[in-house]
Motif scaffolding. Structure first.
Motif, PDB file in Angstrom:
ATOM      1  N   GLY A 171     -19.709 -21.069  32.924  1.00 58.97           N
ATOM      2  CA  GLY A 171     -19.789 -19.622  33.087  1.00 58.97           C
ATOM      3  C   GLY A 171     -19.919 -18.861  31.779  1.00 58.97           C
ATOM      4  N   MET A 172     -19.774 -19.545  30.647  1.00 56.67           N
ATOM      5  CA  MET A 172     -19.934 -18.879  29.345  1.00 56.67           C
ATOM      6  C   MET A 172     -21.386 -18.516  29.125  1.00 56.67           C
ATOM      7  N   LYS A 173     -21.632 -17.291  28.690  1.00 61.16           N
ATOM      8  CA  LYS A 173     -22.999 -16.882  28.389  1.00 61.16           C
ATOM      9  C   LYS A 173     -23.399 -17.397  27.009  1.00 61.16           C
ATOM     10  N   TYR A 174     -24.710 -17.613  26.842  1.00 62.81           N
ATOM     11  CA  TYR A 174     -25.226 -18.006  25.542  1.00 62.81           C
ATOM     12  C   TYR A 174     -24.943 -16.890  24.534  1.00 62.81           C
ATOM     13  N   TYR A 175     -24.597 -17.278  23.312  1.00 65.63           N
ATOM     14  CA  TYR A 175     -24.250 -16.341  22.237  1.00 65.63           C
ATOM     15  C   TYR A 175     -22.989 -15.543  22.570  1.00 65.63           C
ATOM     16  N   THR A 176     -21.997 -16.236  23.133  1.00 68.56           N
ATOM     17  CA  THR A 176     -20.655 -15.674  23.263  1.00 68.56           C
ATOM     18  C   THR A 176     -19.660 -16.686  22.706  1.00 68.56           C
ATOM     19  N   ALA A 177     -18.456 -16.197  22.411  1.00 68.96           N
ATOM     20  CA  ALA A 177     -17.415 -17.048  21.824  1.00 68.96           C
ATOM     21  C   ALA A 177     -16.060 -16.662  22.367  1.00 68.96           C
ATOM     22  N   VAL A 178     -15.159 -17.621  22.392  1.00 71.44           N
ATOM     23  CA  VAL A 178     -13.769 -17.376  22.787  1.00 71.44           C
ATOM     24  C   VAL A 178     -12.844 -18.103  21.827  1.00 71.44           C
ATOM     25  N   GLN A 179     -11.655 -17.549  21.651  1.00 71.00           N
ATOM     26  CA  GLN A 179     -10.599 -18.206  20.892  1.00 71.00           C
ATOM     27  C   GLN A 179      -9.707 -18.907  21.908  1.00 71.00           C
ATOM     28  N   THR A 180      -9.733 -20.222  21.910  1.00 76.02           N
ATOM     29  CA  THR A 180      -9.041 -20.999  22.937  1.00 76.02           C
ATOM     30  C   THR A 180      -8.727 -22.389  22.393  1.00 76.02           C
ATOM     31  N   PRO A 181      -7.650 -23.020  22.833  1.00 79.71           N
ATOM     32  CA  PRO A 181      -7.359 -24.375  22.339  1.00 79.71           C
ATOM     33  C   PRO A 181      -8.419 -25.389  22.777  1.00 79.71           C
ATOM     34  N   VAL A 182      -8.704 -26.342  21.904  1.00 80.29           N
ATOM     35  CA  VAL A 182      -9.555 -27.491  22.217  1.00 80.29           C
ATOM     36  C   VAL A 182      -8.751 -28.745  21.898  1.00 80.29           C
ATOM     37  N   ALA A 183      -8.520 -29.576  22.900  1.00 84.15           N
ATOM     38  CA  ALA A 183      -7.711 -30.790  22.736  1.00 84.15           C
ATOM     39  C   ALA A 183      -6.364 -30.472  22.102  1.00 84.15           C
ATOM     40  N   GLY A 184      -5.821 -29.314  22.454  1.00 83.50           N
ATOM     41  CA  GLY A 184      -4.508 -28.907  21.959  1.00 83.50           C
ATOM     42  C   GLY A 184      -4.520 -28.190  20.634  1.00 83.50           C
ATOM     43  N   ALA A 185      -5.671 -28.077  19.991  1.00 85.70           N
ATOM     44  CA  ALA A 185      -5.756 -27.425  18.680  1.00 85.70           C
ATOM     45  C   ALA A 185      -6.316 -26.013  18.828  1.00 85.70           C
ATOM     46  N   GLU A 186      -5.768 -25.086  18.067  1.00 84.97           N
ATOM     47  CA  GLU A 186      -6.299 -23.721  18.028  1.00 84.97           C
ATOM     48  C   GLU A 186      -7.765 -23.779  17.609  1.00 84.97           C
ATOM     49  N   ALA A 187      -8.632 -23.035  18.302  1.00 90.96           N
ATOM     50  CA  ALA A 187     -10.068 -23.187  18.044  1.00 90.96           C
ATOM     51  C   ALA A 187     -10.847 -21.932  18.420  1.00 90.96           C
ATOM     52  N   ILE A 188     -12.039 -21.859  17.872  1.00 89.37           N
ATOM     53  CA  ILE A 188     -13.079 -20.921  18.309  1.00 89.37           C
ATOM     54  C   ILE A 188     -14.175 -21.764  18.941  1.00 89.37           C
ATOM     55  N   VAL A 189     -14.562 -21.428  20.160  1.00 91.42           N
ATOM     56  CA  VAL A 189     -15.638 -22.127  20.864  1.00 91.42           C
ATOM     57  C   VAL A 189     -16.755 -21.128  21.122  1.00 91.42           C
ATOM     58  N   SER A 190     -17.952 -21.440  20.688  1.00 90.31           N
ATOM     59  CA  SER A 190     -19.100 -20.555  20.917  1.00 90.31           C
ATOM     60  C   SER A 190     -20.230 -21.333  21.592  1.00 90.31           C
ATOM     61  N   ARG A 191     -20.965 -20.640  22.451  1.00 90.85           N
ATOM     62  CA  ARG A 191     -22.129 -21.277  23.094  1.00 90.85           C
ATOM     63  C   ARG A 191     -23.339 -20.961  22.224  1.00 90.85           C
ATOM     64  N   THR A 192     -23.454 -21.703  21.162  1.00 88.96           N
ATOM     65  CA  THR A 192     -24.490 -21.507  20.162  1.00 88.96           C
ATOM     66  C   THR A 192     -24.970 -22.874  19.683  1.00 88.96           C
ATOM     67  N   GLY A 193     -26.016 -22.878  18.886  1.00 83.48           N
ATOM     68  CA  GLY A 193     -26.511 -24.123  18.315  1.00 83.48           C
ATOM     69  C   GLY A 193     -27.815 -23.914  17.585  1.00 83.48           C
ATOM     70  N   TYR A 194     -28.265 -24.987  16.956  1.00 83.24           N
ATOM     71  CA  TYR A 194     -29.458 -24.927  16.089  1.00 83.24           C
ATOM     72  C   TYR A 194     -30.389 -26.082  16.449  1.00 83.24           C
ATOM     73  N   THR A 195     -30.483 -26.356  17.772  1.00 80.40           N
ATOM     74  CA  THR A 195     -31.252 -27.517  18.215  1.00 80.40           C
ATOM     75  C   THR A 195     -32.258 -27.197  19.313  1.00 80.40           C
ATOM     76  N   GLY A 196     -32.148 -26.007  19.913  1.00 81.49           N
ATOM     77  CA  GLY A 196     -32.995 -25.703  21.055  1.00 81.49           C
ATOM     78  C   GLY A 196     -32.446 -26.225  22.364  1.00 81.49           C
ATOM     79  N   GLU A 197     -31.255 -26.846  22.324  1.00 79.53           N
ATOM     80  CA  GLU A 197     -30.597 -27.334  23.536  1.00 79.53           C
ATOM     81  C   GLU A 197     -29.373 -26.475  23.846  1.00 79.53           C
ATOM     82  N   ASP A 198     -28.867 -26.622  25.074  1.00 82.37           N
ATOM     83  CA  ASP A 198     -27.580 -26.038  25.391  1.00 82.37           C
ATOM     84  C   ASP A 198     -26.527 -26.735  24.539  1.00 82.37           C
ATOM     85  N   GLY A 199     -25.416 -26.070  24.332  1.00 85.91           N
ATOM     86  CA  GLY A 199     -24.362 -26.708  23.560  1.00 85.91           C
ATOM     87  C   GLY A 199     -23.346 -25.717  23.054  1.00 85.91           C
ATOM     88  N   PHE A 200     -22.428 -26.222  22.243  1.00 81.63           N
ATOM     89  CA  PHE A 200     -21.300 -25.432  21.763  1.00 81.63           C
ATOM     90  C   PHE A 200     -21.034 -25.765  20.295  1.00 81.63           C
TER      91      PHE A 200
END
Length: 366
Positions: A171-200
């Motif tokens: 449900g995350m839109k492309y070019y958005t970001a959230v501050q949320t834990p990843v594998a228990g670690a404080e993190a920033i997750v963004s739906r961005t990339g430099y490959t032309g594919e979907d990703g984070f």
């Protein structure tokens, strides 16, 4: 906000890369993996499944304080004041002549902004900000060497990351970001990339880097995820026609000529380079960035000249053999008079002319 930089910086994953026998090279002052197996194999992993990149060499600058948005708006071509919490925009930093100092991503969060800059330009941009922040009540912190950044790219990225976040990634839109834990670690997750594919792209504290990386590698085994080096990151971005600073962009190229007008908001307010770009909008340079498909498998490298008959019409900025298309491709700047799609040209590759034609960009679209 200056940080001492050693002769060669190492990311928190450096020892892991060496253990995996990655080919390491000095890239913008960082000892970085170019490839683990082959560029082609890693490239196809990203296009077909998923790949994980160490991109901790990218600069990460945090802006806070009452004038943070105003400061950024004075420096960037895009309209930072319009950003909502969690939104990301692509933008350029220009000099007063409209030449590009860097292309960047700006993130907005509730109480701060994040500017991600190219590794090769980090010190230049830090100094540029320092030279233009007078009169703004804003704090700027360079967190590049304090936090780790990785890119999880490919159609199976959601499957790899989902077990480690309490978040609806689909449900995350492309070019958005959230501050949320990843594998228990404080993190920033963004739906961005430099490959032309979907990703984070994921930013975590250095202390959590090896753990989070390992968790993603482990969960990626089910989709045959591959660790990927900067070599295939270049072939992937070239297929997607994403500009690379030092090739398609530099201080002699303006964003309008580069075809990046979508990231230039000339009517939003004052920023450095705006007057020059207003002039270029009325009187363009007469050059255009185009795509090229070559006959045969020879690769046109940066600087190779383009010709129609005896007339030189431009030069190549980046070229490769596309693993996805199985064709030699390149980007170039050419005279606007000769930029029409389908135009036949010749490229001088080490003294030998190779036939090519101008094609639409991007070469690849998912």
């Amino acid at each position: 906000m200056r940080q001492e930089v050693t002769d060669v910086n190492k990311t928190p994953l450096h020892a892991w890369h060496v253990e995996q026998q990655a080919r390491m090279v000095d890239f913008a002052g960082w000892d970085m993996p170019i490839q683990y197996t082959s560029i082609g194999e890693e490239h196809q992993a990203v296009r077909q499944r998923a790949g994980l990149f160490d991109i901790a060499h990218m600069g990460r600058l945090f802006f806070s304080g009452p004038d943070a948005a105003r400061l950024l708006d004075s420096l960037l071509t895009n309209d930072v004041s319009k950003l909502k919490d969690g939104q990301i925009r692509y933008a350029l930093v220009c000099n007063k002549h409209g030449g590009v100092l860097d292309d960047v991503l700006v993130y907005r969060f509730a109480d701060e902004y994040l500017l991600v800059v190219n590794a090769s330009n980090r010190q230049k941009i830090v100094e540029w900000i320092d030279g233009h922040r007078s009169g703004f009540e804003a704090d700027v912190t360079d967190a590049t060497t304090e936090r780790f950044m990785m890119a999880l790219q490919g159609p199976a990225s959601i499957d790899v990351l989902s077990p480690h976040v309490d978040l609806d990634l689909a449900g995350m839109k492309y070019y958005t970001a959230v501050q949320t834990p990843v594998a228990g670690a404080e993190a920033i997750v963004s739906r961005t990339g430099y490959t032309g594919e979907d990703g984070f792209e994921v930013i975590v504290p250095n202390a959590a880097a090896v753990w989070v990386w390992g968790e993603l590698i482990a969960s990626g085994k089910e989709v045959n995820l591959k660790p990927c080096g900067l070599g295939c990151r270049d072939t992937l971005r070239l297929e997607a026609a994403m500009p690379l600073y030092g090739h398609e962009l530099d201080e002699t190229i303006d964003p309008l000529t580069a075809g990046l007008g979508f990231a230039v908001k000339l009517d939003a307010g004052e920023f450095i380079g705006r007057d020059a770009l207003l002039g270029l909008r009325e009187q363009p340079t007469g050059k255009r960035r185009v795509g090229l498909e070559l006959d045969g498998r020879r690769i046109a490298r940066e600087g190779a000249t383009l010709h129609i008959g005896e007339t030189e019409i431009g030069h190549v900025t980046s070229g490769t053999f596309s693993p996805t298309l199985e064709k030699a491709i390149a980007m170039a700047y050419v005279s606007a008079d000769h930029a029409a799609e389908g135009t036949g040209v010749e490229i001088d590759i080490r003294g030998k002319r190779v036939a090519a034609k101008i094609v639409p960009l991007p070469f690849y679209r998912r």
